[in-house]
Write a protein that holds these residues in place. Structure first.
Motif, PDB file in Angstrom:
ATOM      1  N   ALA A  49      -0.933   4.539   2.194  1.00 64.94           N
ATOM      2  CA  ALA A  49      -2.167   3.713   2.003  1.00 64.94           C
ATOM      3  C   ALA A  49      -1.510   2.667   0.204  1.00 64.94           C
ATOM      4  O   ALA A  49      -1.608   1.531   0.887  1.00 64.94           O
ATOM      5  CB  ALA A  49      -3.451   4.276   1.279  1.00 64.94           C
ATOM      6  N   LEU A  50      -0.694   2.871  -0.238  1.00 67.12           N
ATOM      7  CA  LEU A  50      -0.772   2.515  -1.393  1.00 67.12           C
ATOM      8  C   LEU A  50       0.285   1.434  -1.480  1.00 67.12           C
ATOM      9  O   LEU A  50       0.225   0.652  -1.624  1.00 67.12           O
ATOM     10  CB  LEU A  50       0.122   3.712  -2.316  1.00 67.12           C
ATOM     11  CG  LEU A  50      -1.479   4.255  -3.548  1.00 67.12           C
ATOM     12  CD1 LEU A  50      -0.575   5.706  -4.048  1.00 67.12           C
ATOM     13  CD2 LEU A  50      -2.616   3.124  -3.810  1.00 67.12           C
ATOM     14  N   LEU A  51       1.306   2.360  -0.803  1.00 63.81           N
ATOM     15  CA  LEU A  51       2.360   1.017   0.310  1.00 63.81           C
ATOM     16  C   LEU A  51       2.335  -0.058   0.794  1.00 63.81           C
ATOM     17  O   LEU A  51       2.479  -0.491   0.714  1.00 63.81           O
ATOM     18  CB  LEU A  51       3.666   2.297   0.650  1.00 63.81           C
ATOM     19  CG  LEU A  51       4.389   2.996  -0.132  1.00 63.81           C
ATOM     20  CD1 LEU A  51       5.343   4.126   0.158  1.00 63.81           C
ATOM     21  CD2 LEU A  51       5.059   1.888  -1.239  1.00 63.81           C
ATOM     22  N   GLY A  57       6.461  -1.322   2.154  1.00 61.41           N
ATOM     23  CA  GLY A  57       6.806  -0.019   3.736  1.00 61.41           C
ATOM     24  C   GLY A  57       5.787   0.864   3.498  1.00 61.41           C
ATOM     25  O   GLY A  57       4.707   0.607   3.436  1.00 61.41           O
ATOM     26  N   ASP A  58       6.726   1.574   3.836  1.00 60.84           N
ATOM     27  CA  ASP A  58       5.933   3.084   4.549  1.00 60.84           C
ATOM     28  C   ASP A  58       6.745   4.262   4.014  1.00 60.84           C
ATOM     29  O   ASP A  58       8.073   3.959   3.483  1.00 60.84           O
ATOM     30  CB  ASP A  58       5.740   3.312   6.085  1.00 60.84           C
ATOM     31  CG  ASP A  58       6.329   2.723   6.889  1.00 60.84           C
ATOM     32  OD1 ASP A  58       7.283   4.230   6.797  1.00 60.84           O
ATOM     33  OD2 ASP A  58       6.615   2.885   7.965  1.00 60.84           O
ATOM     34  N   LEU A  59       6.124   5.699   3.912  1.00 56.61           N
ATOM     35  CA  LEU A  59       6.112   6.735   3.375  1.00 56.61           C
ATOM     36  C   LEU A  59       8.100   7.316   4.242  1.00 56.61           C
ATOM     37  O   LEU A  59       8.894   7.700   3.393  1.00 56.61           O
ATOM     38  CB  LEU A  59       5.257   7.567   3.844  1.00 56.61           C
ATOM     39  CG  LEU A  59       6.113   9.199   3.255  1.00 56.61           C
ATOM     40  CD1 LEU A  59       5.895   9.024   1.686  1.00 56.61           C
ATOM     41  CD2 LEU A  59       5.012  10.434   4.448  1.00 56.61           C
ATOM     42  N   VAL A  62      10.654   4.075   3.009  1.00 53.12           N
ATOM     43  CA  VAL A  62      10.886   4.585   1.489  1.00 53.12           C
ATOM     44  C   VAL A  62      11.180   6.074   0.889  1.00 53.12           C
ATOM     45  O   VAL A  62      12.462   6.190   0.054  1.00 53.12           O
ATOM     46  CB  VAL A  62      10.006   4.448   0.488  1.00 53.12           C
ATOM     47  CG1 VAL A  62       9.882   4.415  -0.818  1.00 53.12           C
ATOM     48  CG2 VAL A  62       9.490   2.455   0.954  1.00 53.12           C
ATOM     49  N   PHE A  63      11.101   6.515   2.060  1.00 48.06           N
ATOM     50  CA  PHE A  63      11.461   8.177   1.620  1.00 48.06           C
ATOM     51  C   PHE A  63      11.716   9.326   2.609  1.00 48.06           C
ATOM     52  O   PHE A  63      10.803   9.796   3.235  1.00 48.06           O
ATOM     53  CB  PHE A  63       9.981   9.241   0.964  1.00 48.06           C
ATOM     54  CG  PHE A  63       9.166   8.600  -0.511  1.00 48.06           C
ATOM     55  CD1 PHE A  63      10.298   8.347  -1.982  1.00 48.06           C
ATOM     56  CD2 PHE A  63       8.049   7.571  -0.528  1.00 48.06           C
ATOM     57  CE1 PHE A  63       9.521   8.071  -2.656  1.00 48.06           C
ATOM     58  CE2 PHE A  63       7.618   7.094  -1.738  1.00 48.06           C
ATOM     59  CZ  PHE A  63       8.828   7.237  -2.272  1.00 48.06           C
TER      60      PHE A  63
END
Length: 162
Positions: A49-51, A57-59, A62-63
């Motif tokens: 939600a923050l990204l 981007g998304d989880l 990014v990770f």
């Protein structure tokens, strides 16, 4: 202002020693969730939600779930990095609303502790984040007690220049 949404779903782990982590808080009733990191569905949904609100981007991007740096990592690392990146892009968190969807364990007694944990992880004042829980009344994989899902919405505002 910008709004972002996130959703995450994890099945329960077969490992009886794996803790159930929700919002950075260990819920003793377990069982834990399967995943590359600590499998905290709430923090994963909130990170997305923050990204998303900051268009960063998304989880998974990014990770990456195949990145060995994040094996068994606490998901607070993801939320912290998402907040840092949003801040660098000129955004700050106004509020977030999170809904945990689980048939088991029953979470009503834990919501206050989970919300307190989220406020600490995010470094925000109490009342900035809402945590709710619901079930699917026996429907689907969640209703069969196979895992837990979480939906999160975050509101960001532009940081004033100066």
């Amino acid at each position: 202002m910008r709004v972002g949404q996130g959703i995450d779903v994890h099945v329960f782990s077969d490992d009886p020693d794996r803790p159930l982590v929700l919002g950075g808080v260990i819920v003793p009733e377990g069982p834990g969730l399967a995943g590359h990191s600590d499998a905290d569905v709430l923090l994963h949904a909130l990170t997305d939600a923050l990204l998303g609100a900051a268009a960063l981007g998304d989880l998974g991007t990014v990770f990456g779930s195949d990145d060995p740096r994040y094996a068994q990592a606490p998901s607070s690392v993801f939320v912290g990095e998402a907040l840092r990146r949003a801040g660098q892009a000129g955004w700050r968190l106004v509020n977030a609303d999170c809904t945990i969807v689980a048939q088991r364990p029953r979470l009503a007694a834990h919501r206050v502790y989970i919300a307190d944990g989220l406020h600490r992880v995010l470094g925000v004042t109490p009342g900035t984040v809402s945590v709710k829980s619901t079930s699917t009344d026996g429907l689907g994989m969640i209703g069969r007690g196979e895992g837990i899902a979480c939906l999160a919405v975050a509101l960001l505002e532009r940081v004033p220049a100066g």
